[in-house]
Design a protein around this motif. Structure first.
Motif, PDB file in Angstrom:
ATOM      1  N   ARG A  22      48.133 -17.264  97.228  1.00 49.42           N
ATOM      2  CA  ARG A  22      48.000 -18.378  98.174  1.00 49.42           C
ATOM      3  C   ARG A  22      48.890 -19.565  97.807  1.00 49.42           C
ATOM      4  O   ARG A  22      48.960 -20.537  98.551  1.00 49.42           O
ATOM      5  CB  ARG A  22      46.530 -18.836  98.224  1.00 49.42           C
ATOM      6  CG  ARG A  22      45.613 -17.823  98.899  1.00 49.42           C
ATOM      7  CD  ARG A  22      44.154 -18.177  98.673  1.00 49.42           C
ATOM      8  NE  ARG A  22      43.780 -17.967  97.272  1.00 49.42           N
ATOM      9  CZ  ARG A  22      43.060 -18.817  96.549  1.00 49.42           C
ATOM     10  NH1 ARG A  22      42.663 -19.949  97.075  1.00 49.42           N
ATOM     11  NH2 ARG A  22      42.755 -18.535  95.305  1.00 49.42           N
ATOM     12  N   GLU A  23      49.555 -19.500  96.661  1.00 53.00           N
ATOM     13  CA  GLU A  23      50.518 -20.531  96.284  1.00 53.00           C
ATOM     14  C   GLU A  23      51.667 -19.840  95.570  1.00 53.00           C
ATOM     15  O   GLU A  23      51.451 -19.113  94.597  1.00 53.00           O
ATOM     16  CB  GLU A  23      49.871 -21.595  95.384  1.00 53.00           C
ATOM     17  CG  GLU A  23      50.838 -22.707  94.991  1.00 53.00           C
ATOM     18  CD  GLU A  23      50.139 -23.867  94.281  1.00 53.00           C
ATOM     19  OE1 GLU A  23      49.448 -24.647  94.973  1.00 53.00           O
ATOM     20  OE2 GLU A  23      50.274 -23.971  93.052  1.00 53.00           O
ATOM     21  N   ILE A  24      52.892 -20.070  96.053  1.00 55.26           N
ATOM     22  CA  ILE A  24      54.057 -19.405  95.482  1.00 55.26           C
ATOM     23  C   ILE A  24      55.176 -20.425  95.299  1.00 55.26           C
ATOM     24  O   ILE A  24      55.546 -21.136  96.241  1.00 55.26           O
ATOM     25  CB  ILE A  24      54.555 -18.255  96.383  1.00 55.26           C
ATOM     26  CG1 ILE A  24      53.430 -17.249  96.637  1.00 55.26           C
ATOM     27  CG2 ILE A  24      55.762 -17.558  95.747  1.00 55.26           C
ATOM     28  CD1 ILE A  24      53.810 -16.143  97.629  1.00 55.26           C
ATOM     29  N   GLU A  25      55.692 -20.498  94.077  1.00 58.38           N
ATOM     30  CA  GLU A  25      56.863 -21.327  93.801  1.00 58.38           C
ATOM     31  C   GLU A  25      58.083 -20.477  94.119  1.00 58.38           C
ATOM     32  O   GLU A  25      58.435 -19.565  93.368  1.00 58.38           O
ATOM     33  CB  GLU A  25      56.864 -21.778  92.338  1.00 58.38           C
ATOM     34  CG  GLU A  25      57.932 -22.804  92.035  1.00 58.38           C
ATOM     35  CD  GLU A  25      57.897 -23.271  90.586  1.00 58.38           C
ATOM     36  OE1 GLU A  25      58.182 -24.454  90.353  1.00 58.38           O
ATOM     37  OE2 GLU A  25      57.579 -22.454  89.697  1.00 58.38           O
ATOM     38  N   VAL A  26      58.721 -20.776  95.259  1.00 59.15           N
ATOM     39  CA  VAL A  26      59.711 -19.853  95.800  1.00 59.15           C
ATOM     40  C   VAL A  26      61.132 -20.128  95.339  1.00 59.15           C
ATOM     41  O   VAL A  26      62.037 -19.324  95.595  1.00 59.15           O
ATOM     42  CB  VAL A  26      59.668 -19.845  97.340  1.00 59.15           C
ATOM     43  CG1 VAL A  26      58.289 -19.444  97.838  1.00 59.15           C
ATOM     44  CG2 VAL A  26      60.083 -21.198  97.914  1.00 59.15           C
ATOM     45  N   GLY A  27      61.360 -21.255  94.659  1.00 58.49           N
ATOM     46  CA  GLY A  27      62.705 -21.552  94.210  1.00 58.49           C
ATOM     47  C   GLY A  27      62.821 -22.948  93.652  1.00 58.49           C
ATOM     48  O   GLY A  27      61.814 -23.611  93.368  1.00 58.49           O
ATOM     49  N   SER A  28      64.073 -23.378  93.496  1.00 60.84           N
ATOM     50  CA  SER A  28      64.351 -24.681  92.890  1.00 60.84           C
ATOM     51  C   SER A  28      65.542 -25.307  93.602  1.00 60.84           C
ATOM     52  O   SER A  28      66.528 -24.629  93.885  1.00 60.84           O
ATOM     53  CB  SER A  28      64.662 -24.502  91.401  1.00 60.84           C
ATOM     54  OG  SER A  28      65.009 -25.737  90.806  1.00 60.84           O
ATOM     55  N   PHE A  29      65.434 -26.599  93.890  1.00 60.73           N
ATOM     56  CA  PHE A  29      66.531 -27.306  94.546  1.00 60.73           C
ATOM     57  C   PHE A  29      67.378 -28.013  93.494  1.00 60.73           C
ATOM     58  O   PHE A  29      67.199 -29.182  93.183  1.00 60.73           O
ATOM     59  CB  PHE A  29      65.983 -28.274  95.591  1.00 60.73           C
ATOM     60  CG  PHE A  29      65.494 -27.572  96.823  1.00 60.73           C
ATOM     61  CD1 PHE A  29      66.352 -27.291  97.866  1.00 60.73           C
ATOM     62  CD2 PHE A  29      64.171 -27.150  96.912  1.00 60.73           C
ATOM     63  CE1 PHE A  29      65.912 -26.624  98.994  1.00 60.73           C
ATOM     64  CE2 PHE A  29      63.717 -26.485  98.038  1.00 60.73           C
ATOM     65  CZ  PHE A  29      64.589 -26.218  99.084  1.00 60.73           C
ATOM     66  N   VAL A  30      68.275 -27.217  92.919  1.00 56.57           N
ATOM     67  CA  VAL A  30      69.220 -27.698  91.912  1.00 56.57           C
ATOM     68  C   VAL A  30      70.614 -27.278  92.364  1.00 56.57           C
ATOM     69  O   VAL A  30      70.757 -26.385  93.205  1.00 56.57           O
ATOM     70  CB  VAL A  30      68.909 -27.121  90.516  1.00 56.57           C
ATOM     71  CG1 VAL A  30      67.530 -27.538  90.046  1.00 56.57           C
ATOM     72  CG2 VAL A  30      69.022 -25.602  90.523  1.00 56.57           C
ATOM     73  N   PRO A  31      71.670 -27.894  91.826  1.00 57.51           N
ATOM     74  CA  PRO A  31      73.026 -27.485  92.217  1.00 57.51           C
ATOM     75  C   PRO A  31      73.258 -26.000  91.960  1.00 57.51           C
ATOM     76  O   PRO A  31      72.880 -25.459  90.916  1.00 57.51           O
ATOM     77  CB  PRO A  31      73.920 -28.350  91.324  1.00 57.51           C
ATOM     78  CG  PRO A  31      73.090 -29.560  91.015  1.00 57.51           C
ATOM     79  CD  PRO A  31      71.682 -29.051  90.909  1.00 57.51           C
ATOM     80  N   ALA A  32      73.877 -25.336  92.929  1.00 59.26           N
ATOM     81  CA  ALA A  32      74.104 -23.892  92.832  1.00 59.26           C
ATOM     82  C   ALA A  32      74.933 -23.520  91.609  1.00 59.26           C
ATOM     83  O   ALA A  32      74.776 -22.433  91.053  1.00 59.26           O
ATOM     84  CB  ALA A  32      74.782 -23.389  94.101  1.00 59.26           C
TER      85      ALA A  32
ATOM     86  N   ARG B  83      74.625 -24.677  88.697  1.00 57.22           N
ATOM     87  CA  ARG B  83      73.752 -24.601  87.516  1.00 57.22           C
ATOM     88  C   ARG B  83      72.852 -23.372  87.567  1.00 57.22           C
ATOM     89  O   ARG B  83      72.617 -22.721  86.549  1.00 57.22           O
ATOM     90  CB  ARG B  83      72.884 -25.860  87.420  1.00 57.22           C
ATOM     91  CG  ARG B  83      73.656 -27.124  87.078  1.00 57.22           C
ATOM     92  CD  ARG B  83      72.715 -28.251  86.695  1.00 57.22           C
ATOM     93  NE  ARG B  83      72.069 -28.006  85.401  1.00 57.22           N
ATOM     94  CZ  ARG B  83      71.030 -28.703  84.954  1.00 57.22           C
ATOM     95  NH1 ARG B  83      70.505 -29.676  85.697  1.00 57.22           N
ATOM     96  NH2 ARG B  83      70.509 -28.449  83.781  1.00 57.22           N
ATOM     97  N   LEU B  84      72.312 -23.078  88.745  1.00 58.51           N
ATOM     98  CA  LEU B  84      71.424 -21.917  88.886  1.00 58.51           C
ATOM     99  C   LEU B  84      71.804 -21.153  90.152  1.00 58.51           C
ATOM    100  O   LEU B  84      71.131 -21.263  91.183  1.00 58.51           O
ATOM    101  CB  LEU B  84      69.959 -22.358  88.948  1.00 58.51           C
ATOM    102  CG  LEU B  84      69.304 -22.804  87.642  1.00 58.51           C
ATOM    103  CD1 LEU B  84      67.897 -23.308  87.890  1.00 58.51           C
ATOM    104  CD2 LEU B  84      69.286 -21.668  86.617  1.00 58.51           C
ATOM    105  N   PRO B  85      72.880 -20.373  90.085  1.00 52.34           N
ATOM    106  CA  PRO B  85      73.294 -19.626  91.285  1.00 52.34           C
ATOM    107  C   PRO B  85      72.232 -18.644  91.770  1.00 52.34           C
ATOM    108  O   PRO B  85      72.229 -18.279  92.944  1.00 52.34           O
ATOM    109  CB  PRO B  85      74.568 -18.901  90.822  1.00 52.34           C
ATOM    110  CG  PRO B  85      74.496 -18.899  89.320  1.00 52.34           C
ATOM    111  CD  PRO B  85      73.771 -20.145  88.939  1.00 52.34           C
ATOM    112  N   GLN B  86      71.328 -18.249  90.856  1.00 49.72           N
ATOM    113  CA  GLN B  86      70.261 -17.322  91.254  1.00 49.72           C
ATOM    114  C   GLN B  86      69.356 -17.913  92.339  1.00 49.72           C
ATOM    115  O   GLN B  86      68.675 -17.194  93.064  1.00 49.72           O
ATOM    116  CB  GLN B  86      69.389 -16.949  90.051  1.00 49.72           C
ATOM    117  CG  GLN B  86      70.139 -16.364  88.874  1.00 49.72           C
ATOM    118  CD  GLN B  86      70.493 -17.411  87.837  1.00 49.72           C
ATOM    119  OE1 GLN B  86      70.894 -18.526  88.180  1.00 49.72           O
ATOM    120  NE2 GLN B  86      70.332 -17.069  86.566  1.00 49.72           N
ATOM    121  N   LEU B  87      69.328 -19.253  92.441  1.00 43.62           N
ATOM    122  CA  LEU B  87      68.407 -19.922  93.355  1.00 43.62           C
ATOM    123  C   LEU B  87      69.134 -20.692  94.456  1.00 43.62           C
ATOM    124  O   LEU B  87      68.560 -21.583  95.086  1.00 43.62           O
ATOM    125  CB  LEU B  87      67.493 -20.870  92.562  1.00 43.62           C
ATOM    126  CG  LEU B  87      66.693 -20.216  91.432  1.00 43.62           C
ATOM    127  CD1 LEU B  87      65.841 -21.251  90.707  1.00 43.62           C
ATOM    128  CD2 LEU B  87      65.801 -19.098  91.961  1.00 43.62           C
TER     129      LEU B  87
END
Length: 315
Positions: free
Chosen positions: A42-52, A54-58
């Protein structure tokens, strides 16, 4: 008999995926999230808003947020390290922002390039933005390295408590404690959660605990005993922290759900469907090791989840 309910917050699509070298394709991410929802998360951390860079996976987090929002009753959460990230997350339509605020100065500078005090100021700015743009969105601060740091070493409990108080004063809705580096033990978990709860009361948030040294479930149970009712976990134990060397091993969602359900504590999660959610994860990250004792061993003969235990007690 009424059992208390625990909230399992699945962090694999963010904390897990940021820690592996391979990048899961967007369609695979969406299929994985759909499977998690089907299992009852019922709660999912779906990603991160960081510069691509730094974390291209997200880099596709905004698209993942928009997809996850299609599921009614699911809180869609994303990590934001700063005001710019919070703006992007609100644009995408998240229900909850989580802000990493490290109690260790060394880790904070490595992770977000700001001191803990500067992160408190950033939290205040994010809260103001939330109040202006989307008052219904929750802002959570996760106190990273609350139990020790691979870069700094010991972290004073007084520093953690003061930081939690400062963040609540800045307006955040919840302050959770994170064992980012997998150093915590049950007595420490009990003591620190008790101290933080005494300082900030009902704003004490989730326990984010790692299994780096095999104490993940024991630490979760210690936090439960202190009144914590929200626990972060990652399917297959995927993830760690790229800025905390050697800190692999999130608590395995499957094992955590089994522990609570076996104790008669309702998680709202179907274990068989949770096991099935490992399939799209494997397809999206072929060759990536997945962990978990319960999926490998299977459910015990005659196992009853919490809701069926309740009916058995009645009859």
């Amino acid at each position: 008999m009424n059992h208390p309910t625990v909230l399992i917050s699945e962090v694999g699509p963010r904390d897990g995926l940021q820690s592996v070298r391979a990048t899961m394709s967007t369609p695979h991410k969406l299929a994985w999230i759909d499977a998690l929802v089907a299992a009852g998360l019922r709660e999912i951390e779906v990603g991160s808003f960081v510069p691509a860079r730094r974390l291209p996976q997200l880099a596709d987090t905004a698209e993942v947020v928009r997809h996850a929002r299609r599921h009614p009753g699911v809180t869609v959460m994303a990590l934001v390290p700063n005001l710019q990230g919070a703006q992007a997350a609100l644009d995408a339509g998240v229900h909850k922002l989580t802000l990493p605020v490290s109690a260790s100065t060394a880790h904070s500078l490595a992770n977000v390039r700001r001191t803990p005090a500067q992160m408190v100021d950033e939290a205040a700015a994010i809260v103001r933005l939330r109040d202006e743009r989307a008052p219904a969105v929750l802002v959570e601060a996760g106190l990273s390295t609350a139990f020790g740091c691979t870069l700094q070493g010991a972290v004073a409990e007084d520093d953690v408590v003061r930081l939690a108080e400062a963040l609540v004063a800045a307006g955040v809705d919840e302050c959770g404690l994170s064992d980012t580096t997998g150093m915590a033990h049950p007595a420490q978990v009990r003591r620190l959660f008790r101290r933080v709860r005494a300082a900030i009361g009902a704003r004490t948030g989730a326990a984010h605990l790692h299994n780096t040294r095999g104490l993940g479930l024991a630490n979760c149970l210690a936090a439960w005993d202190e009144g914590v009712r929200t626990f972060d976990a990652s399917l297959g134990g995927l993830g760690g922290c790229p800025y905390a060397p050697g800190a692999s091993g999130n608590v395995v969602t499957e094992d955590l759900v089994f522990m609570f359900e076996a104790m008669g504590i309702d998680t709202g999660i179907d274990l068989e469907r949770l096991f099935a959610a490992r399939a799209p994860l494997r397809e999206g990250l072929p060759g990536e090791p997945l962990y978990g004792m319960t999926p490998e061993a299977g459910l015990p003969l005659g196992f009853l989840p919490a809701t069926r235990q309740e009916h058995a007690d009645v009859h």
